[in-house]
Design an enzyme around this catalytic site. Structure first.
Site, PDB file in Angstrom:
ATOM      1  CE1 TYR A  78     -21.385 -12.656   6.862  1.00  6.87           C
ATOM      2  CE2 TYR A  78     -24.595 -11.859   5.722  1.00  6.87           C
ATOM      3  CZ  TYR A  78     -22.345 -12.353   5.441  1.00  6.87           C
ATOM      4  OH  TYR A  78     -22.604 -12.701   4.238  1.00  6.87           O
ATOM      5  CG  PHE A  90     -27.848  -8.497   1.798  1.00  5.09           C
ATOM      6  CD1 PHE A  90     -27.133 -10.071   2.060  1.00  5.09           C
ATOM      7  CD2 PHE A  90     -28.805  -8.412   2.293  1.00  5.09           C
ATOM      8  CE1 PHE A  90     -27.521 -10.870   2.176  1.00  5.09           C
ATOM      9  CE2 PHE A  90     -29.410 -10.570   2.907  1.00  5.09           C
ATOM     10  CZ  PHE A  90     -28.101 -11.037   2.562  1.00  5.09           C
ATOM     11  CG  ASP A  91     -25.066 -10.998  -2.463  1.00  4.33           C
ATOM     12  OD1 ASP A  91     -24.715 -11.136  -3.718  1.00  4.33           O
ATOM     13  OD2 ASP A  91     -24.408 -12.322  -1.869  1.00  4.33           O
ATOM     14  CG  PHE A 109     -30.005 -16.376   2.309  1.00  7.45           C
ATOM     15  CD1 PHE A 109     -28.844 -15.219   1.171  1.00  7.45           C
ATOM     16  CD2 PHE A 109     -29.855 -15.832   3.721  1.00  7.45           C
ATOM     17  CE1 PHE A 109     -27.908 -14.992   1.581  1.00  7.45           C
ATOM     18  CE2 PHE A 109     -28.733 -14.911   4.008  1.00  7.45           C
ATOM     19  CZ  PHE A 109     -27.341 -14.479   2.822  1.00  7.45           C
ATOM     20  CE1 TYR A 115     -26.210 -14.970  -2.915  1.00  7.09           C
ATOM     21  CE2 TYR A 115     -25.363 -16.621  -3.804  1.00  7.09           C
ATOM     22  CZ  TYR A 115     -25.466 -15.781  -2.806  1.00  7.09           C
ATOM     23  OH  TYR A 115     -24.070 -14.649  -3.391  1.00  7.09           O
ATOM     24  CB  ILE A 158     -23.258 -17.089   7.646  1.00  4.02           C
ATOM     25  CG1 ILE A 158     -24.606 -17.505   6.422  1.00  4.02           C
ATOM     26  CG2 ILE A 158     -22.444 -15.624   7.371  1.00  4.02           C
ATOM     27  CD1 ILE A 158     -25.117 -16.597   6.577  1.00  4.02           C
TER      28      ILE A 158
END
Length: 153
Positions: free
Chosen positions: A129, A85-86, A142, A75, A103
């Protein structure tokens, strides 16, 4: 004596031993955001909860995860301003976790996928979040590749 849960820290420890850290964004170039991260496009599918999704690649697998299954995925996540961010893709290490351990938008989105599918998910803040300090705010986007489903007993 309690048994420790498995950790994903080993890759970071190996990287540190080699002089870097895979968790340090300064060490890795971010993956550019898709052009459609600012809002859910009109041609994307939407669920009743507000999750937006689009099939990027249709897989050939037949297994669809349920809420108590485990999955292995790749991902990348971005905020709506295009900031990554990731990313397991960036780290070069896929992630395995329980469908119900993430989540709500991920839990819902994964259950729409079959093995081998690649989806783009637009996850509203209410399914992400929810304003939790230290986490990316607002809607998140994502790209998710469902590599493997590990059915619960």
């Amino acid at each position: 004596m309690a048994i420790a849960k498995p950790s994903l820290a080993l890759p970071a420890l190996l990287a540190h031993a080699l002089g870097g850290c895979v968790d340090d964004p300064a060490m890795l170039d971010p993956i550019p955001a898709p052009e459609d991260v600012a809002a859910i496009p009109g041609d994307a599918q939407r669920t009743n909860s507000g999750l937006g999704y689009r099939v990027l690649v249709e897989g050939t697998g037949e297994l669809t995860p349920g809420p108590t299954d485990r999955v292995n995925v790749h991902y990348t996540g971005w905020t709506t301003d295009g900031e990554m961010f990731d990313s397991s893709v960036q780290r070069g290490i896929s992630s395995t976790f329980g469908v119900d351990e993430v989540i709500a938008g991920w839990t819902e989105g994964l259950q729409l996928m079959n093995e081998g599918d690649e989806f783009r998910l637009w996850i509203p803040q209410s399914l992400a979040y929810r304003g939790l300090a230290g986490r990316p705010p607002g809607m998140l986007v994502f790209d998710v590749e469902l590599i493997k489903v590990y059915p619960a007993n």
